[in-house]
Design an enzyme around this catalytic site. Structure first.
Site, mmCIF file in Angstrom:
data_model
loop_
_atom_site.group_PDB
_atom_site.id
_atom_site.type_symbol
_atom_site.label_atom_id
_atom_site.label_comp_id
_atom_site.label_asym_id
_atom_site.label_seq_id
_atom_site.Cartn_x
_atom_site.Cartn_y
_atom_site.Cartn_z
ATOM 1 N N GLU A 188 7.998 0.430 -48.240
ATOM 2 C CA GLU A 188 8.455 1.472 -49.160
ATOM 3 C C GLU A 188 8.832 0.805 -50.478
ATOM 4 O O GLU A 188 9.383 -0.295 -50.493
ATOM 5 C CB GLU A 188 9.663 2.202 -48.553
ATOM 6 N N CYS A 227 2.524 16.600 -48.092
ATOM 7 C CA CYS A 227 3.223 17.790 -48.592
ATOM 8 C C CYS A 227 2.392 18.481 -49.664
ATOM 9 O O CYS A 227 2.846 19.449 -50.276
ATOM 10 C CB CYS A 227 4.602 17.418 -49.135
ATOM 11 N N ASP A 266 2.356 8.810 -45.467
ATOM 12 C CA ASP A 266 3.169 9.986 -45.820
ATOM 13 C C ASP A 266 3.595 9.860 -47.281
ATOM 14 O O ASP A 266 4.757 9.591 -47.587
ATOM 15 C CB ASP A 266 4.386 10.080 -44.898
#
Length: 453
Positions: A336, A411, A384
């Site tokens: 990340e 999303c 993601d």
């Protein structure tokens, strides 16, 4: 084609819905988009804007109603921009979202052999948001107002309730509104860029009921903060954490970088199935906990883990999906770009006693090449990304890595479709499952399975 001009009154039949939930009427193939009109309805509408390739209409009358039309239960629905689909039955909302995914992946991208599953919905599609971000302002009478923005504006609709927020959040909102008024707390005025109180943010642990109340202020100096904290605790003794977040940027960003804990813990705790997570005021954490569990269970199903696989969790955030998968995998590597998220992920791994996880801060496309050089070869890659989708450099790096399976949570199905076309060089898109993370809105989340050809 018939002449179309602003203020024209016309009638027509709605033939389609856009991804924003607007009805589509066509005049000689020229589309007019009409909010709150539904498919098969015969309507009367007024042209309010004309562009080169489309027009916008305002619904005036419904002459023939859709069988899917329902009465919106929210009294603010016509004015507030938070929901777009309360006038559409929930079953039809789920079907609309599936059609949106079919349109993107099969009709436009021609993944004709890929299965599109039914949208995974909620039993009770209300009160699902575990985080509320509530702007604070003043009306023309100089009274404190709190609520949500009018659609496509920064005009605050003063609201006493919101049917998609946790019910505790509206109780906190109404109490805070009264406290700010009683203590004469300075209210931020966006146009003047003056005043103190900007937003109220409330977070709740869905399974733990722990609650964090965050006051976003335009500057650190807040004379009444001790009195506000005392009144909040008197009204809500179950509050776990009260924080002040300082945002003096005068931008549309809700929260600033600095937070001060005024009461209680720095974080709250929540659980997803058997995993426990610490959530700070800044943490990214899925808004709808009930649907997140369904989404992650589908992701685990797609990953086909037997306990022997190495999993790479890219865009891992605070480690939710990686730690969810860790009990079923040999080892999970998470990457990340946000340092604070990696710190949270490492703490969450400790809380859950996950000794088979490694979390590293950096750009995914760079870190996974470092892991490759160390001989680490993932069997499954979890993806993601944010709404913008994956960087093309990351996709190309992933293609050189050649994991057996890629499980891609999105999303934004539009950018997922774009990335799927790039992955198609080496991967077969097997199936896509839409998940309704945000009922009553047009948003849809998807999880897709890609197998190496």
């Amino acid at each position: 084609m018939q002449a179309i001009a602003k203020n024209d009154i016309k009638t027509g039949t709605v033939v389609d819905l856009t991804h924003e939930g607007h009805g589509v009427v066509k005049i000689d193939r020229f589309p007019i988009f009409i909010p709150q009109a539904l498919i098969n309805e015969q309507i009367e509408y007024k042209i309010i804007k004309v562009k080169k390739n489309f027009a916008i209409g305002k619904l005036l009358n419904i002459n023939t109603r859709s069988e899917n039309r329902v009465a919106p239960p929210c009294i603010y629905y016509e004015r507030c921009g938070g929901c777009q689909l309360q006038h559409l039955s929930y079953e039809a909302q789920l079907e609309m979202k599936k059609e949106q995914v079919i349109n993107l992946f099969q009709r436009k991208a021609h993944f004709d052999n890929s299965k599109i599953n039914d949208t995974v919905g909620m039993t009770d599609p209300w009160r699902y948001r575990n985080k509320s971000q509530i702007p604070v302002g003043k009306n023309e009478q100089n009274e404190v107002i709190m609520g949500f923005y009018r659609q496509r504006s920064h005009d605050i609709i003063d609201m006493g309730s919101c049917l998609i927020q946790d019910s505790q959040h509206q109780e906190v909102m109404n109490e805070v509104k009264s406290i700010l008024k009683d203590l004469n707390v300075s209210i931020y005025q966006e146009q003047l860029k003056k005043g103190l109180m900007r937003h109220l943010v409330v977070r709740t642990g869905y399974h733990t009921d722990e609650m964090m109340v965050i006051f976003v202020t335009n500057g650190k100096n807040w004379p009444q903060k001790n009195a506000v904290v005392e009144k909040i605790l008197d009204a809500f003794p179950n509050v776990t954490s009260i924080k002040q977040n300082i945002n003096d940027s005068h931008s549309n960003v809700i929260m600033g970088r600095q937070s001060i804990t005024l009461y209680g813990k720095d974080t709250i705790i929540d659980q997803l199935t058997d995993s426990t997570f610490k959530i700070s005021d800044q943490s990214f954490y899925q808004i709808n906990s009930e649907q997140t569990e369904k989404l992650y269970n589908k992701a685990i199903e797609y990953a086909q883990l037997t306990g022997n696989e190495v999993v790479l969790d890219t865009y891992c955030g605070i480690g939710t999906i990686g730690l969810y998968m860790a009990p079923h995998a040999k080892h999970v590597y998470g990457v990340e770009v946000v340092p604070s998220a990696i710190e949270d992920a490492q703490q969450n791994a400790t809380i859950n006693q996950c000794n088979n996880t490694t979390f590293v801060c950096g750009k995914a496309e760079e870190v996974i090449l470092q892991w490759k050089a160390q001989g680490i070869k993932p069997d499954v890659v979890m993806v993601d990304p944010p709404r913008k989708g994956c960087d093309e450099t990351f996709i190309q790096t992933l293609l050189t890595l050649e994991p057996k399976r890629i499980v891609y949570i999105s999303c934004n199905p539009s950018t997922q479709q774009r990335d799927a076309l790039l992955l198609a060089e080496k991967y077969q898109l097997e199936e896509v499952t839409p998940v309704d993370m945000f009922p009553q809105t047009t948003h849809v989340e998807t999880v897709a399975l890609f197998n190496l050809k």
